[in-house]
Design a protein around this motif. Structure first.
Motif: not given
Length: 409
Positions: A233-240, A216-227
């Protein structure tokens, strides 16, 4: 015949072929150590009075003719190959146990009414080339040459070249499947810890679990962790994490024998200060009932899509393995259970969560399996171990089973 000593000596001698400096074994299909192992087994079979031959692809057989029903064959054995840096029991214990059991029967009772045969199958593990069950699939005439003609190992050596280097080749496609096999009995270490935890010596296997495997491949959006605020967020790890947690919770609710495993997880870009924009993961689900397996995995697929949509993620689900459960033959299972009782062994009837050659053979010939305990459930590992008295107990139950099938009217 000293069954315990013969078994112990054969395990030591065969384990030396392909031994690894770490204490484990690496004996891969069509390597020199693989051929040496088959030649060792051939020698033991010959010395036990069996007639031997190799088939086209390298499966080894040892046979003793029945005195009354030679056209009916009782077969036992397993595979001779190993995983990389594996243990000293997986596969080869079943091969050794088969010929030690038959050697014991011949020494004790003479020749059987029905023919008895040992099979040392060429390959089961899929550890060198991207193919599995090459030995058993050829035995039942299911193997397809087009599946292996273009494949190579991790060193770039071609499957076909290596097969022919060792003196083997493809079987004749016009060859008919054998019609003399009346029973197949495979003995194997459990590779789990059920028997050990329940202080039992023998498992009588009545079913091999079906498997469904996904990537399975879950895709969101990579973005700055601080800003990047949490709400944006579209956090693929959280979705997993939601998918993993909810599906495992649901599996616990369904209960045994259902199991589900998220064994491989690859977040991207996989660095400390970036919100993960993608996660590739696998799901392995197993059950002994085809409909339960299908229903659960379809429910899991729907849940994954729901989580993805809720969190603004896209998802791609690839079901790349769909193997149905394989029941063992009730009459052969009953014969194994009766043998365990007659040998006064503590046993239970159980299913196998792992795949074995029996799952390939059982749809063609009446089959059953015998398990012996694995210490701590460890397998595919140099630490793989079973108490010698349990290995002996397994051979005794196998011998009693073969006696019931081959020596009685």
């Amino acid at each position: 015949m000293d069954l315990e000593k013969v078994l112990a000596d054969n395990l030591v001698n065969l384990s030396a072929i392909g031994s690894d400096p770490t204490g484990g074994m690496t004996r891969l299909l069509y390597t020199d150590s693989w051929l040496d192992a088959q030649k060792y087994v051939e020698k033991q079979l010959t010395e036990a009075g069996l007639t031997t031959h190799f088939d086209a692809v390298g499966n080894l057989f040892g046979r003793v003719e029945g005195t009354k029903y030679p056209e009916e064959t009782i077969l036992s054995g397993s595979h001779i190959d190993t995983v990389v840096n594996g243990g000293t029991l997986d596969g080869q214990y079943g091969v050794i146990a088969a010929y030690v059991a038959i050697q014991y029967l011949l020494a004790t009772y003479g020749k059987p009414l029905r023919s008895m045969e040992v099979i040392s199958m060429a390959e089961e593990e899929g550890s060198r080339f991207p193919t599995v069950f090459w030995g058993s699939k050829n035995f039942v005439c299911e193997a397809k040459r087009e599946d292996v003609e273009g494949i190579s190992d991790f060193e770039g050596k071609k499957f076909v070249d290596e097969m022919r280097r060792q003196g083997f080749d493809f079987r004749d496609d016009t060859e008919a499947k054998r019609d003399d096999i009346k029973a197949f009995v495979e003995i194997h270490i459990e590779q789990g810890n059920v028997l050990e935890n329940q202080d039992l010596q023998i498992g009588v296997v009545n079913n091999i679990a079906g498997q469904r495997r996904y990537t399975i491949v879950l895709k969101g959006e990579a973005n700055h962790a601080g800003t990047t605020p949490m709400g944006y967020r579209k956090d693929a790890a959280y979705g997993f994490s939601k998918i993993c947690s909810e599906i495992i919770d649901r599996a616990v609710e369904v209960g045994d024998p259902l199991v589900v495993t998220f064994g491989k997880v690859e977040p991207k870009p996989n660095t400390v200060n970036v919100v993960p924009g993608e996660v590739l993961f696998t799901m392995d689900c197993r059950h002994t009932d085809k409909e339960v397996l299908k229903n659960f995995t379809e429910e899991a697929e729907a849940l994954m899509k729901e989580v993805a949509e809720h969190h603004g993620l896209s998802i791609d689900i690839d079901l790349w393995m769909d193997e149905a459960p394989v029941p063992m033959n009730e009459e052969i299972v009953a014969a194994v259970e009766q043998a365990a009782k007659e040998q006064e062994m503590n046993y239970r009837v159980m299913h196998s969560g792992a795949g074995h050659d029996s799952q390939i053979i059982a749809p063609h010939y009446p089959s059953a399996m015998i398990f012996v305990p694995s210490i701590k459930g460890i397998s595919h590992n140099p630490a793989e171990e079973t108490k010698h008295e349990d290995l002996v107990a397994g051979v005794k139950v196998l011998a009693q089973t073969l006696y019931e099938l081959a020596y009685k009217e």
